[in-house]
Design an enzyme around this catalytic site. Sequence first.
Site, PDB file in Angstrom:
ATOM      1  CG  ASN A 271      -8.121  15.809 -44.607  1.00  0.00           C
ATOM      2  OD1 ASN A 271      -8.739  16.734 -45.132  1.00  0.00           O
ATOM      3  ND2 ASN A 271      -8.260  14.549 -44.971  1.00  0.00           N
TER       4      ASN A 271
ATOM      5  CG  ASN B 299      -1.954  -1.118   1.157  1.00  0.00           C
ATOM      6  OD1 ASN B 299      -1.969  -1.904   0.202  1.00  0.00           O
ATOM      7  ND2 ASN B 299      -2.786  -1.214   2.171  1.00  0.00           N
TER       8      ASN B 299
ATOM      9  CD  GLN C  38      -4.810  -3.528  -9.180  1.00  0.00           C
ATOM     10  OE1 GLN C  38      -4.162  -4.015  -8.274  1.00  0.00           O
ATOM     11  NE2 GLN C  38      -5.476  -4.258 -10.053  1.00  0.00           N
TER      12      GLN C  38
ATOM     13  CE  LYS D  77      -0.694   0.686 -10.012  1.00  0.00           C
ATOM     14  NZ  LYS D  77      -0.190  -0.687  -9.754  1.00  0.00           N
TER      15      LYS D  77
ATOM     16  CB  SER E  96      -8.893  12.175 -48.398  1.00  0.00           C
ATOM     17  OG  SER E  96      -9.920  11.305 -48.838  1.00  0.00           O
TER      18      SER E  96
ATOM     19  CE1 TYR F  37      -4.424  -0.146  -2.131  1.00  0.00           C
ATOM     20  CE2 TYR F  37      -5.484  -2.151  -1.315  1.00  0.00           C
ATOM     21  CZ  TYR F  37      -4.859  -1.445  -2.334  1.00  0.00           C
ATOM     22  OH  TYR F  37      -4.681  -2.026  -3.551  1.00  0.00           O
TER      23      TYR F  37
ATOM     24  CB  THR G 143     -15.988  38.615 -29.785  1.00  0.00           C
ATOM     25  OG1 THR G 143     -17.088  39.349 -30.327  1.00  0.00           O
ATOM     26  CG2 THR G 143     -14.845  39.576 -29.477  1.00  0.00           C
ATOM     27  CG  HIS G 144     -20.011  36.562 -30.056  1.00  0.00           C
ATOM     28  ND1 HIS G 144     -20.862  36.131 -29.067  1.00  0.00           N
ATOM     29  CD2 HIS G 144     -19.563  37.783 -29.651  1.00  0.00           C
ATOM     30  CE1 HIS G 144     -20.946  37.056 -28.119  1.00  0.00           C
ATOM     31  NE2 HIS G 144     -20.159  38.066 -28.439  1.00  0.00           N
TER      32      HIS G 144
HETATM   33  N1  ARG Z   1      -1.675  -3.263  -7.229  1.00  0.00           N
HETATM   34  C1  ARG Z   1      -2.081  -2.749  -5.962  1.00  0.00           C
HETATM   35  C2  ARG Z   1      -2.569  -1.289  -6.135  1.00  0.00           C
HETATM   36  O1  ARG Z   1      -2.258  -0.713  -7.136  1.00  0.00           O
HETATM   37  C3  ARG Z   1      -0.934  -2.756  -5.023  1.00  0.00           C
HETATM   38  C4  ARG Z   1      -1.329  -2.717  -3.612  1.00  0.00           C
HETATM   39  C5  ARG Z   1      -1.901  -4.014  -3.209  1.00  0.00           C
HETATM   40  N2  ARG Z   1      -2.316  -3.976  -1.864  1.00  0.00           N
HETATM   41  C6  ARG Z   1      -3.234  -4.825  -1.356  1.00  0.00           C
HETATM   42  N3  ARG Z   1      -3.549  -4.681  -0.146  1.00  0.00           N
HETATM   43  N4  ARG Z   1      -3.774  -5.766  -2.088  1.00  0.00           N
HETATM   44  O2  ARG Z   1      -3.266  -0.800  -5.307  1.00  0.00           O
END
Ligand code: ARG
Length: 431
Positions: A289, A113, A325, A328, A281, A320, A158-159
Site C-alpha cells: 500500500n 504580549n 494564545q 499558537k 497489510s 491583546y 482531463t476529467h
Molecule cells: N501565553 C501568552 C500568549 O501566548 C503570553 C502572553 C500573556 N499575556 C497576558 N497578558 N496574559 O498569548
Amino acid sequence: MSERPIWDKGGGAADERLMRFLAGDDVRLDQHLLRSDIRASTAHVNGLRRAGILDGKESAALAAALNELEGLVSAGQFVLDDRYEDGHSAIEAFLTQKLGDVGRKVHAGRSRNDQVLVATRLYLRDQLDRLVSTSLSIAEAFLVRAAADERTPMPGYTHLQRAVPSTVGLWCAAFTESFIDITILARSTREWINTCPLGTAAGFGVNLDLDRQGVSDELGFAQVQMNAMYAQNSRGRFEMAALHALHHALLEVRRFAWDLSLFATEEFGFVRLPDRFTTGSSIMPNKRNPDVVELLRASCAVVEGAMAELAAVLGLPSGYHRDLQATKEPMIRALSRGLKALDIVPDLVASMEFDRERMRAAITPAMFATDRAIELAAQGVPFREAYRNVAREIEAMRDLPIDESIANRTSLGGAGNLGLEQLRRRLAGLR
Ligand code: ARG
C-alpha cells in the site's frame, strides 16, 4: 507550577486547577519558541542598556546568562514543563536564579504580549526559510525527472478521461514551475512578516525612550512594526500568512500524491514506488500500500484544519486578548506537520520508477483526434468543420504517431517544448 507566577503580587494563593487551565499546553508549545524568545531577550537587554535602564555590567551579565540558557536549550538540558507558566516566565526565572536582582530587571519596558509576538515572528521567519529551501529542492527534483523523461509518452487526462498523448516531462515540469512560484510566495511572505513588534509592550508603548530601531536591526528585521496596537492586532494574522504559503505547497503535494496513488495502481501501472515507500497489510498478504503517499496527501488537511482554527480565533476586538494564545498550537502543528511532509517529497520524486511500456500502451488511437482536427485546420479547413469530420472518423483512426504528435506540440510550454532551460534559469535565480 512550582514557580510563583511572574505577575504574582503577593496576594492570595493561585488556584492550581485554574492555573492549569490558563496555561493549557502553552508551556510545552513554548519549547518551539524558546530559542527565539532568548534571542529576542538578548536584543531587548542590549536595547535597555542603550536606553540607560541597565548599565554595561548588568546588560553583559544578562546577555551571558541568556547565552548560557541558549546553550542548555540547544543541548536539550533545559526543558519547559509545568514548573513554569510559560516560556517567558521560565526565562525570567532562570535569569533571576542566576543573577538575583539583575535578573529581575529584564522585563522593564516589555510585556509578555510583545515578547510572544517577537518570538513568534522569529520562529515564523525560520519556518518560512525552511519552506523556501524545501520548495526549491522539490522544484529541482521534479526538474531532474522532467529532463530525464522529457519526451517519454504518458497519456494525458482531463476529467480523468483519456484526452491527448502527453509526457512524463510535462507532468513533472508542471510541479517544477509550481514550486518555483511557491518559493517566490514563501519568500515574499517572509518579507511581509519581517517587521519587529518588540518594544510595543502591552500594545500602547511605554514611558521609556526605547531604541526600537536598534533592537529591530539587531534581530535582522527589515523595519519596526510601528503602531503598538497594530502589533497586537497582527497576532494570528501573520501566522495565517505563513500558513497560507505553506498551504499552497501542500495543495500541490496533495495533487502529486493523488496522481501517484492512481498511477501506482495495477489498473494504471505507470509508476512503481520503491518498497520503502509502501507498507503491507496486516491481513491481506498480497498488498503493498502507498501509505506514505496517502499521508502526504492528508498533510494538506492538517494545514487546512489549522487555518480554520486560526481564523476562528481571530474574531476579536483591538488589542491583546488571551484568546490569542490559542493561535499558537495550530500554527506549530501545521508548520511541523507540513514541513515534515515536504521534506519527504524530493526523495519520493527521485525514486519513482516509470513503466514506459505501460504508458505507451495506454495511449489509444482516439487520443490523436485533436491533433488531426488541428492539422486539418492548419490546411485551411474551418476548425469547427474539421472537428466534426474527425469526430465522425474516430472509430477508423489507426496509426499511432505518438512521438511525432508530441514533437509537433512546439509552442512554448507544450509537451514538445517544455522550456526546461528557462525553468532552470528561473530556479538558479532563486538560489
Ligand atoms: N501565553 C501568552 C500568549 O501566548 C503570553 C502572553 C500573556 N499575556 C497576558 N497578558 N496574559 O498569548
